[in-house]
Design an enzyme around this catalytic site. Structure first.
Site, PDB file in Angstrom:
ATOM      1  N   HIS A   1      -7.228  -8.492  -2.610  1.00 23.04           N
ATOM      2  CA  HIS A   1      -8.545  -7.894  -2.364  1.00 23.04           C
ATOM      3  C   HIS A   1      -8.528  -6.416  -2.701  1.00 23.04           C
ATOM      4  CE1 HIS A   1      -6.273  -7.215   1.345  1.00 23.04           C
ATOM      5  NE2 HIS A   1      -6.994  -6.117   1.489  1.00 23.04           N
TER       6      HIS A   1
ATOM      7  N   TYR B   1       0.841  -1.201   0.000  1.00 17.30           N
ATOM      8  CA  TYR B   1       0.000   0.000   0.000  1.00 17.30           C
ATOM      9  C   TYR B   1       0.876   1.251   0.000  1.00 17.30           C
ATOM     10  CZ  TYR B   1      -4.079  -2.812   1.391  1.00 17.30           C
ATOM     11  OH  TYR B   1      -5.108  -3.722   1.446  1.00 17.30           O
TER      12      TYR B   1
ATOM     13  N   ARG C   1      -3.017 -12.136   3.518  1.00 13.93           N
ATOM     14  CA  ARG C   1      -4.307 -11.708   2.994  1.00 13.93           C
ATOM     15  C   ARG C   1      -4.434 -12.137   1.534  1.00 13.93           C
ATOM     16  NH1 ARG C   1      -7.794  -7.984   4.282  1.00 13.93           N
ATOM     17  NH2 ARG C   1      -9.133  -9.693   3.647  1.00 13.93           N
TER      18      ARG C   1
ATOM     19  N   HIS D   1     -10.576  -2.898  -1.533  1.00 15.97           N
ATOM     20  CA  HIS D   1     -11.511  -2.286  -0.582  1.00 15.97           C
ATOM     21  C   HIS D   1     -12.488  -1.383  -1.331  1.00 15.97           C
ATOM     22  CE1 HIS D   1      -9.159  -3.277   3.128  1.00 15.97           C
ATOM     23  NE2 HIS D   1      -8.138  -3.227   2.292  1.00 15.97           N
TER      24      HIS D   1
ATOM     25  N   TYR E   1      -0.419 -10.235   0.507  1.00 13.88           N
ATOM     26  CA  TYR E   1       0.652  -9.755   1.384  1.00 13.88           C
ATOM     27  C   TYR E   1       0.502 -10.380   2.771  1.00 13.88           C
ATOM     28  CZ  TYR E   1      -3.016  -6.450   2.875  1.00 13.88           C
ATOM     29  OH  TYR E   1      -4.182  -5.888   3.307  1.00 13.88           O
TER      30      TYR E   1
END
Lengths: 238, 207
Positions: free
Chosen positions: A161, A109, A158, A163, A148
């Protein structure tokens, strides 16, 4: 005053989509989830209303193509993610603000709090924002995010995905969710996705769609977002 | 093929998922918590990778009438520790008690490292429902955070409002926990801490 503003009510939350609470497998929830169940109350005028035109009040915020920033092309597999925002009666929700954020193709991120040792991408921020059209459609061009690791438990990863935050017609129908990809074995192992019992967890799994896919350019994934429904007429006494 | 989002038999409300810890470069807008438009309050631009992910500025219609106020407090967890990665959304009526889409007031605020939120807005008026009910001045408050699978919903009432005594929602709640929804006026405006869990837990609502 039209039917949308008069005597409107909210359908109850769909119990099949309710996250497990408490959900001890999700470590961050242990000190944060309330210990007491929420108190059931009748909707008030604030639940049944909401802001319009928030999207048009955001200067510089609308981004539908996340893949070509600052003169370059984002690394990773380009994908189209598109669908409709609907209510439970399958009515289109027009004018909804759809906000999206995600990791880059390496699973990182663009946030200083992210400690995962994967490269940042100067041509990908991972933020999108659009307003649904008159038939409830939205469409983003992005890259498939990477998986990640995270600190929930030993060897926790995870699944890929995206959000989504959706602000529709009313505050009562507000939604924040995550979209998953159909061929991802990490979903089975993920406490966050599995806070929703099967088969309803699969409501969050997009479908590869060859009609959205553009030849020689990008795979397309269909993902409809269904908000809590309203009924426009008060229930008649039995 | 496995069942998925497009399977007709699964059609229904999309489930909630947590916002996680990394929403700061998307959801909290510059000035998102300051309806007077005088500051960047609400956003946390210092958390973004420099040079990436510029935040939009929130410029909703100017609020013409009303008594301006500050509403602030901390978000706390079950151990009494501040929650530095929560986001709050407010929605309330204008000073005249209108909460239709063009008149109501919406704002967003990410909490600080010390768990504080801070809104600048106007004091809402009492709202009359379609059924003739009168709702005391109140703010609809949604709380989002890592660790919360779903938004928590509550209300902020003003401790000095005479309409509180007749508010149908407030008066239906357990009296011994009611204070968790009552903002008090302090030296820096209206104050209310939100306790997510444990002793002093805020009343959360489901409608």
């Amino acid at each position: 005053m039209d039917a949308d503003e008069r005597g409107m009510s909210l359908l109850p939350d769909d119990p099949r989509s309710e996250p497990l609470r408490p959900h001890a497998a999700y470590k961050s929830s242990r000190l944060r989830e309330p210990t007491q169940a929420p108190i059931k109350v009748a909707p008030t005028p604030l639940d049944l209303s909401g802001p319009s035109a928030v999207g048009t009040a955001l200067e510089g915020g609308m981004v539908a193509d996340l893949t070509c920033l600052r003169g370059g092309v984002a690394a990773g597999q380009r994908v189209i993610v598109a669908g409709r925002v609907l209510d439970e009666n399958k009515r289109a929700v027009a004018g909804a603000l759809v906000e999206l954020w995600q990791a880059n193709a390496a699973g990182r991120y663009a946030h200083l709090g992210d400690q995962w040792d994967a490269p940042l991408d100067p041509h990908f921020d991972g933020v999108g924002r659009v307003i649904t059209d008159a038939s409830g459609h939205y469409r983003f061009v992005t890259v498939r995010p990477g998986a990640y690791p995270w600190g929930n438990h030993v060897n926790a990863w995870r699944p890929a995905h995206i959000h989504f935050s959706v602000l529709g017609q009313t505050i009562g129908a507000r939604l924040v969710t995550q979209m998953y990809f159909p061929d991802d074995p990490l979903i089975e192992l993920d406490p966050i996705a599995n806070a929703i019992p099967m088969p309803w967890r699969q409501r969050m799994v997009a479908r590869l769609d060859m009609t959205l896919t553009q030849p020689d350019w990008a795979l397309g994934y269909a993902f409809d977002i269904v908000l809590r429904g309203h009924h426009a007429t008060p229930m008649e006494p039995a | 093929m496995h069942d998925d989002n497009q399977t007709p038999a699964l059609f229904g409300q999309t489930p909630w998922q947590t916002v996680g810890p990394f929403f700061h470069y998307c959801l909290p807008w510059l000035g998102g918590a300051d309806r007077a438009g005088q500051s960047n309050h609400g956003a946390r631009p210092e958390l973004l990778v420099p040079g990436q992910a510029s935040l939009p500025r929130y410029r909703p219609p100017v609020i013409a009438d009303g008594e301006w106020l500050a509403l602030s407090g901390r978000v706390l967890d079950a151990a009494g520790a501040p929650v530095p990665d929560a986001m709050l959304e407010i929605w309330h009526a204008d000073a005249a008690g209108n909460c239709h889409s063009a008149a109501g007031v919406f704002a967003r605020c990410a909490t600080t490292d010390a768990g504080y939120y801070h809104f600048t807005t106007v004091r809402p008026g009492a709202v009359c429902g379609d059924d003739g009910s009168v709702h005391a001045p109140q703010i609809h408050l949604g709380i989002f955070a890592r660790g919360l699978m779903k938004r928590l919903v509550t209300r902020v009432f003003f401790a000095d409002a005479p309409e509180n005594a007749g508010d149908p929602l407030l008066q239906s709640l357990p009296a011994e926990r009611m204070a968790t929804l009552l903002a008090e006026q302090g030296t820096n405006g209206w104050q209310l801490d939100i306790v997510l869990s444990g002793p002093g837990e805020t009343i959360f609502l489901q409608c």
